[in-house]
Design an enzyme around this catalytic site. Sequence first.
Site, PDB file in Angstrom:
ATOM      1  N   CYS A  53     127.570 134.253  66.365  1.00  0.00           N
ATOM      2  CA  CYS A  53     128.057 135.520  65.853  1.00  0.00           C
ATOM      3  C   CYS A  53     128.305 136.468  67.022  1.00  0.00           C
ATOM      4  O   CYS A  53     127.372 136.927  67.668  1.00  0.00           O
ATOM      5  CB  CYS A  53     127.037 136.107  64.909  1.00  0.00           C
ATOM      6  SG  CYS A  53     127.718 137.422  63.942  1.00  0.00           S
ATOM      7  N   ALA A  98     117.489 129.947  84.600  1.00  0.00           N
ATOM      8  CA  ALA A  98     118.762 129.357  85.033  1.00  0.00           C
ATOM      9  C   ALA A  98     119.890 130.387  85.043  1.00  0.00           C
ATOM     10  O   ALA A  98     120.821 130.279  85.850  1.00  0.00           O
ATOM     11  CB  ALA A  98     119.122 128.173  84.144  1.00  0.00           C
ATOM     12  N   THR A  99     119.823 131.397  84.189  1.00  0.00           N
ATOM     13  CA  THR A  99     120.864 132.428  84.206  1.00  0.00           C
ATOM     14  C   THR A  99     120.891 133.102  85.575  1.00  0.00           C
ATOM     15  O   THR A  99     121.949 133.235  86.206  1.00  0.00           O
ATOM     16  CB  THR A  99     120.622 133.485  83.102  1.00  0.00           C
ATOM     17  OG1 THR A  99     120.723 132.825  81.834  1.00  0.00           O
ATOM     18  CG2 THR A  99     121.607 134.630  83.166  1.00  0.00           C
ATOM     19  N   SER A 114     115.626 125.608  84.758  1.00  0.00           N
ATOM     20  CA  SER A 114     114.980 126.613  83.918  1.00  0.00           C
ATOM     21  C   SER A 114     113.656 126.091  83.395  1.00  0.00           C
ATOM     22  O   SER A 114     113.580 124.960  82.902  1.00  0.00           O
ATOM     23  CB  SER A 114     115.917 126.933  82.739  1.00  0.00           C
ATOM     24  OG  SER A 114     115.255 127.768  81.833  1.00  0.00           O
ATOM     25  N   GLY A 115     112.593 126.929  83.482  1.00  0.00           N
ATOM     26  CA  GLY A 115     111.258 126.491  83.048  1.00  0.00           C
ATOM     27  C   GLY A 115     111.170 126.169  81.573  1.00  0.00           C
ATOM     28  O   GLY A 115     110.551 125.184  81.172  1.00  0.00           O
ATOM     29  N   HIS A 116     111.819 127.000  80.735  1.00  0.00           N
ATOM     30  CA  HIS A 116     111.571 126.836  79.293  1.00  0.00           C
ATOM     31  C   HIS A 116     112.351 125.701  78.647  1.00  0.00           C
ATOM     32  O   HIS A 116     112.227 125.454  77.447  1.00  0.00           O
ATOM     33  CB  HIS A 116     111.797 128.158  78.553  1.00  0.00           C
ATOM     34  CG  HIS A 116     113.216 128.593  78.407  1.00  0.00           C
ATOM     35  ND1 HIS A 116     113.891 128.466  77.212  1.00  0.00           N
ATOM     36  CD2 HIS A 116     114.070 129.156  79.275  1.00  0.00           C
ATOM     37  CE1 HIS A 116     115.115 128.951  77.369  1.00  0.00           C
ATOM     38  NE2 HIS A 116     115.253 129.376  78.624  1.00  0.00           N
TER      39      HIS A 116
HETATM   40  N1  PMP Z   1     122.511 126.729  81.589  1.00  0.00           N
HETATM   41  C1  PMP Z   1     122.388 125.914  80.529  1.00  0.00           C
HETATM   42  C2  PMP Z   1     123.164 124.630  80.491  1.00  0.00           C
HETATM   43  C3  PMP Z   1     121.557 126.276  79.468  1.00  0.00           C
HETATM   44  O1  PMP Z   1     121.455 125.484  78.409  1.00  0.00           O
HETATM   45  C4  PMP Z   1     120.848 127.502  79.540  1.00  0.00           C
HETATM   46  C5  PMP Z   1     119.955 127.962  78.399  1.00  0.00           C
HETATM   47  N2  PMP Z   1     120.568 127.958  77.148  1.00  0.00           N
HETATM   48  C6  PMP Z   1     121.007 128.305  80.669  1.00  0.00           C
HETATM   49  C7  PMP Z   1     121.843 127.885  81.674  1.00  0.00           C
HETATM   50  C8  PMP Z   1     120.286 129.629  80.809  1.00  0.00           C
HETATM   51  O2  PMP Z   1     118.923 129.383  81.078  1.00  0.00           O
HETATM   52  P1  PMP Z   1     117.822 130.541  81.025  1.00  0.00           P
HETATM   53  O3  PMP Z   1     117.484 130.714  79.583  1.00  0.00           O
HETATM   54  O4  PMP Z   1     116.673 129.993  81.819  1.00  0.00           O
HETATM   55  O5  PMP Z   1     118.394 131.744  81.643  1.00  0.00           O
END
Ligand code: PMP
Length: 390
Positions: A325, A70-71, A198-200
């Site tokens: 942190c 998702a990033t 996001s897959g994970h």
């Molecule tokens: N958007 C949201 C709302 C998330 O919770 C996260 C993961 N913490 C991300 C984006 C980023 O996802 P990824 O780890 O797949 O890059």
Amino acid sequence: MINLDYHSTTPCDPRVVQAMLPYFHEKFGNPSSTQHAFGREAAAAVRRARDQVANLINAYPQEIIFTSGATESNNLAITGVALLEIPGRRRIVTTKIEHKSVLETCHWAQRFGYEVELLDVDQTGRVNLDHAEQVITSETALVSVQAANNEIGTIQDIPALTQLAHERGALFHCDAAQAIGKIKVDVLEWNVDLMSLSGHKLYGPKGIGVLYLCGGKRGFPILPLMHGGGQEDGLRSGTLNVPAIVGLGEACRILDECWQDEAQRIMYLRDRFEEIIKKRYPDVVINGNKAYRLPGSSSITFPGIDAEVLMANTPDLAWSTGSACNSGALEPSHVLLAISKNRTRAYETMRVGIGRFTTQEDIDLAVDLIIGALERIQQLMSDLRKPSSA
Ligand code: PMP
């Protein structure tokens, strides 16, 4: 160790692992090498996975762009639109409680001349639609709002926000990383232009994600970040991560079958968890929105209790505090600061995430561990307050 940190990541479903395994060795082909059988076999697996992802969100397969998570999807959506430089539209609107991958990318777009406006949220974390109505204008290029928050679980009114954006001629991007598989996500109902997954976060592997692009590349010509072999319709060059794509597809197939029953079960466990804690400690504050909250999400403030101390006193629990942190200093979360002016509250807040593999026994044991820790901390604090007899 009891896992109550499902927002952070989810374990891969064993069925996902099984589906992925052949694609590391036996079926190792590069899906772009369609001149031979290995490549064609990999390409077929990618096609199947694309169908499975599309099916879950009611999209067409050609609207699914595989990324690393998702990033990357958030970066591609925001930067990809910003680089289009649509005449007269030099503003990006987002919210104060977005994930950093959205906030930092918007911040980056300021370098090439965009103005970024942050929407306010109310005390429950919902976007203030009146504020949105004022801020989204005919100069807005893109509105980016998450479907659900990763700290407090608040769900946004995406159809209302999409409509507002479209009325003013702006594009709409939704970060649905936390929402997918927990609430109904239907790209046609929501009418979003771009959406990140996001897959994970959905019992699939790490390092794989999706950017949904309404109408695909032909319908929607955003500009790529990655240049090279032209994979994914030229929007994301680089050899496809076939095992992870297969895993993500299988994770979506499983969710398509079970997400509603799963959400019910998880919500029951979350409510049970909160009820027991509240009965014992009535002054705890449950953050987020009662009516619009992810089923497995619980953000709890324990007034007078330092969250870091509570964390240290529950070593058998994987949960998380409302602070992070940053450069050696404990910074309160930007989400908790946005919903409350009270900085102290952020330092007294814990996040609980319940998911597919959480059992009722896990919840009951976790509650016992938390109550035990709170009693120890309170005892210690009252001993410290007693005047010394020496
Ligand atoms: N958007 C949201 C709302 C998330 O919770 C996260 C993961 N913490 C991300 C984006 C980023 O996802 P990824 O780890 O797949 O890059």
